[in-house]
Design an enzyme around this catalytic site. Structure first.
Site, PDB file in Angstrom:
ATOM      1  N   TYR A   1       0.824  -1.214   0.000  1.00  0.00           N
ATOM      2  CA  TYR A   1       0.000   0.000   0.000  1.00  0.00           C
ATOM      3  C   TYR A   1       0.861   1.269   0.000  1.00  0.00           C
ATOM      4  O   TYR A   1       0.799   2.079  -0.913  1.00  0.00           O
ATOM      5  CB  TYR A   1      -0.943  -0.024   1.211  1.00  0.00           C
ATOM      6  CG  TYR A   1      -1.822   1.206   1.323  1.00  0.00           C
ATOM      7  CD1 TYR A   1      -2.772   1.499   0.360  1.00  0.00           C
ATOM      8  CD2 TYR A   1      -1.696   2.080   2.410  1.00  0.00           C
ATOM      9  CE1 TYR A   1      -3.574   2.630   0.466  1.00  0.00           C
ATOM     10  CE2 TYR A   1      -2.497   3.192   2.525  1.00  0.00           C
ATOM     11  CZ  TYR A   1      -3.441   3.475   1.553  1.00  0.00           C
ATOM     12  OH  TYR A   1      -4.225   4.594   1.657  1.00  0.00           O
TER      13      TYR A   1
ATOM     14  N   LYS B   1       1.890   3.607  -3.309  1.00  0.00           N
ATOM     15  CA  LYS B   1       1.453   5.012  -3.234  1.00  0.00           C
ATOM     16  C   LYS B   1       2.668   5.951  -3.319  1.00  0.00           C
ATOM     17  O   LYS B   1       2.561   7.055  -3.853  1.00  0.00           O
ATOM     18  CB  LYS B   1       0.687   5.255  -1.939  1.00  0.00           C
ATOM     19  CG  LYS B   1      -0.682   4.590  -1.889  1.00  0.00           C
ATOM     20  CD  LYS B   1      -1.698   5.333  -2.723  1.00  0.00           C
ATOM     21  CE  LYS B   1      -3.117   5.064  -2.247  1.00  0.00           C
ATOM     22  NZ  LYS B   1      -4.112   5.799  -3.039  1.00  0.00           N
TER      23      LYS B   1
END
Ligand SMILES: NC(=O)c1ccc[n+]([C@@H]2O[C@H](COP(=O)([O-])OP(=O)(O)OC[C@H]3O[C@@H](n4cnc5c(N)ncnc54)[C@H](OP(=O)(O)O)[C@@H]3O)[C@@H](O)[C@H]2O)c1
Length: 253
Positions: A152, A156
């Site tokens: 994650y 990102k």
């Protein structure tokens, strides 16, 4: 301040709930016509009805952004129905902290590849706009260690690099590119509501680490996005705006 957003056309992915929904509502309140999508038909329909009730045009369909053909059909349909595209907000994430091979693939497909595809497909429309704007939704988990290794935050962080380079290459086409990185954002039905219910210690420790003493709201993130996509941010490109109540502690420069 008049954000000068009236009659602009904005497309937001993942926009029936949470931050994406708040962005769609906020932009509609500013007079934008909005294109929305998500994977649940009833929620897509309900969102279009709610947005249309604000007096703007709204359209959308069931789209899984990881399906290239479906994403392309949605973008073309919205551009035809709403009359071009001025603003694109790729907001979908596979979320989570699944540090497995399938987890890495899921975040790469939904967060990175779908954002890249969406940018490629909306770019000709944004260039025609003359005031095109992209805001990529990242997270503070991209800029500081948070909750252990996971795709994650890493993916990102890759989006932040992409966003910055994109801002350089698209400036000459009149397209501004910025990122918004929210910290912990609480709303009904959201991830932090689940965490509060099932992992109370982690939730409380996270709030204790936010100097403002609370989590943010999805509408607070949406307000920042609205300012960045608006012509009132005409000279701002390549920025990553952190919206986190002081959660991250690094010195930004
Ligand atoms: N919430 C936070 O605390 C927080 C903090 C930092 C950053 N962010 C970022 O903010 C963005 C939005 O997060 P959120 O918490 O608002 O998420 P959310 O509550 O899970 O909402 C996500 C929205 O996207 C849709 N969606 C999910 N997967 C999709 C897919 N593959 N294709 C199309 N639509 C899809 C969902 O509807 P369906 O499931 O029906 O498709 C829903 O409308 C994400 O990029 C996230 O990383 C969130």
């Amino acid at each position: 301040m008049d954000l000068q957003l009236k009659d602009k056309v904005a497309l937001i992915t993942g926009s029936t709930k949470g931050i994406g929904r708040a962005i769609a509502e906020t932009l509609a309140d500013e007079g934008c016509h909005v294109g929305i999508c998500a994977r649940n038909q009833a929620e897509v329909d309900e969102t279009i009805t709610a947005l249309t009730a604000k007096g703007v045009k709204a359209c959308g369909s069931v789209v899984d952004v990881t399906d290239a053909a479906s994403l392309e059909t949605w973008i073309n349909h919205c551009a035809d129905t709403l009359g071009g595209i001025d603003i694109f907000v790729p907001n979908v994430s596979a979320g989570g902290a699944d540090n497995s091979e399938s987890g890495w693939r899921a975040n790469f497909e939904a967060d990175m590849l779908a954002t890249w595809r969406g940018v490629e497909l909306t770019q000709p429309h944004l260039a025609k706009s003359g005031q095109g704007a992209i805001v990529i939704i990242s997270t503070t988990a991209a800029v500081e260690a948070f909750a252990g290794p996971s795709p994650y935050g890493a993916i990102k962080a890759g989006l932040l690099n992409y966003s910055s380079n994109l801002s350089q290459s698209l400036a000459a086409s009149g397209i501004r590119v910025n990122a918004v990185s929210p910290g912990p954002i609480y709303f009904e039905g959201g991830a932090w509501e689940q965490i509060k219910t099932h992992m109370a210690d982690f939730y409380n420790a996270t709030v204790a680490n936010i100097p403002m003493g609370r989590m943010g709201t999805n509408y607070e993130v949406a307000d920042t996005v609205a300012f960045l996509v608006s012509p009132r941010s005409a000279f701002t490109t390549g920025a990553n705006v952190i919206v986190d109540g002081g959660f991250t502690k690094r010195v930004q420069f």
